[in-house]
Design a protein around this motif. Structure first.
Motif, PDB file in Angstrom:
ATOM      1  N   HIS A   7       6.069  -7.769  -0.712  1.00 17.89           N
ATOM      2  CA  HIS A   7       5.508  -7.567   0.631  1.00 17.89           C
ATOM      3  C   HIS A   7       4.240  -8.404   0.866  1.00 17.89           C
ATOM      4  O   HIS A   7       4.124  -9.128   1.866  1.00 17.89           O
TER       5      HIS A   7
ATOM      6  N   ASP B 174      -2.121  -6.268   2.195  1.00 16.78           N
ATOM      7  CA  ASP B 174      -2.125  -5.095   3.071  1.00 16.78           C
ATOM      8  C   ASP B 174      -3.541  -4.680   3.478  1.00 16.78           C
ATOM      9  O   ASP B 174      -3.720  -3.707   4.198  1.00 16.78           O
TER      10      ASP B 174
ATOM     11  N   LEU C 267       3.072 -11.337   3.678  1.00 18.65           N
ATOM     12  CA  LEU C 267       1.894 -11.099   4.516  1.00 18.65           C
ATOM     13  C   LEU C 267       0.906 -12.249   4.412  1.00 18.65           C
ATOM     14  O   LEU C 267       0.311 -12.662   5.410  1.00 18.65           O
TER      15      LEU C 267
ATOM     16  N   HIS D  64       2.612  -8.547  10.008  1.00 21.16           N
ATOM     17  CA  HIS D  64       3.680  -7.704   9.471  1.00 21.16           C
ATOM     18  C   HIS D  64       5.012  -8.003  10.164  1.00 21.16           C
ATOM     19  O   HIS D  64       6.054  -8.021   9.510  1.00 21.16           O
TER      20      HIS D  64
ATOM     21  N   ASP E 285       0.802  -1.229   0.000  1.00 18.10           N
ATOM     22  CA  ASP E 285       0.000   0.000   0.000  1.00 18.10           C
ATOM     23  C   ASP E 285       0.837   1.282   0.000  1.00 18.10           C
ATOM     24  O   ASP E 285       0.320   2.361   0.246  1.00 18.10           O
TER      25      ASP E 285
HETATM   26 ZN   LIG Z   1       2.182  -3.577   4.842  1.00 23.49          ZN
END
Ligand SMILES: [Zn+2]
Length: 303
Positions: free
Chosen positions: A219, A123, A223, A203, A76
């Motif tokens: 990322h 995210d 996650l 996270h 994000d």
């Molecule tokens: Zn993040």
């Protein structure tokens, strides 16, 4: 980032004063990159998460306007104002910059590998485990709780669920949903002055993977695994999360991130001290014994 830059450079109305590519997000790298950039009025971040963080950093240093052009949606960073960096391999945040514009070009994003857009859901789904941690922390006297923003985060989660197949297929509606829900969380973070509604144990797992392996990852990919692990430890709708990640087209097994048994054990066995020493939010990690049977059980589940 080089690949997206090559996609867009032919269509720009003006030649930029300078073009710099992201190498890594270590603070000393950012400082040396900044020295190569002349004074400018506008900085544009073109690509994925790191390009947006680098653009924020340069906009802050050059006192320039910021335009973010996401070409994938794996995190994000294009929407958030906080600047994420690494210092000796640990995630840190320095300063805030609010983007003047965020340009979301559907046809451009659709040229990216589909998985790099789907993982953008990470995210958002992170809120499922992060809000659990937030409430847990508040019951332990470690955080201030706010029912209104907690409920708003859960409304965002239900919109993600409604649009899960659009996201898996990377339709216009799927892309629009991811960006709108990012904006929803950015608004919560700004009003709450905290990203607790979106950032928790899932996270911290992702950060420790980077810290232990010294590698960079997509990322959202880290996650996805982190959310499955933490929802299991939290006993927080684990089966539903497994189904939802699968419907979203997110791979949650360890093979997706190339982690073997050894690395995985080390990541979990050090997770509590990593989280405590890094002064990350109080979460389910603080209340879990990462002993051999627990680690073995999680490894089996994710293999
Ligand atoms: Zn993040």
């Amino acid at each position: 980032m080089e690949i997206p830059w090559n996609l867009v450079k032919g269509g720009l109305p003006a030649k930029p004063e300078a073009v710099v590519f992201v190498r890594d997000m270590e603070l000393r790298t950012l400082e040396s990159v900044e020295k190569t950039v002349p004074p400018v009025d506008v900085v544009a971040g073109i690509g994925g998460g790191s390009s947006h963080d680098l653009a924020k950093y340069l906009a802050l240093k050059k006192r320039a306007r910021l335009v973010q052009v996401p070409t994938i949606l794996s995190a994000d960073a294009a929407v958030t104002s906080v600047i994420g960096i690494r210092q000796e391999g640990k995630v840190g945040y320095i300063g805030h910059v609010i983007a003047d514009q965020i340009l979301v070009d559907f046809s451009l994003i659709k040229r990216a590998p589909k998985e790099l857009v789907r993982y953008g859901a990470g995210d958002i789904l992170s809120s499922h485990t992060a809000t659990y941690d937030w409430r847990l922390a508040s019951t332990r006297g470690k955080a201030r709780f706010d029912q209104k923003f907690y409920d708003r985060a859960h409304e965002i989660l239900s919109r993600l669920e409604q649009r899960r197949f659009d996201i898996a297929d990377v339709t216009d509606e799927g892309i629009r949903t991811i960006v709108e829900l990012y904006l929803g969380y950015a608004e919560i973070a700004e009003k709450l002055q905290s990203d607790r509604a979106q950032e928790g144990s899932e996270h911290f797992y992702a950060y420790n993977v980077e810290h232990v392996t010294k590698k960079a990852y997509v990322h959202g990919k880290l996650l996805a695994t982190g959310i499955v692990i933490m929802s299991y430890l939290q006993e927080n709708e684990f089966e539903k999360i497994q189904q939802l990640t699968s419907d979203l087209g997110l791979e949650t097994k360890l093979r997706a991130t190339g982690l073997g048994k050894e690395d995985f054990s080390q990541i979990l066995m050090t997770l509590k001290s990593f989280s405590e020493e890094g002064a990350y939010y109080y979460s389910i990690i603080n209340e879990t014994q990462f002993d051999r049977p627990t680690v073995a059980k999680l490894y089996e589940m994710l293999s």
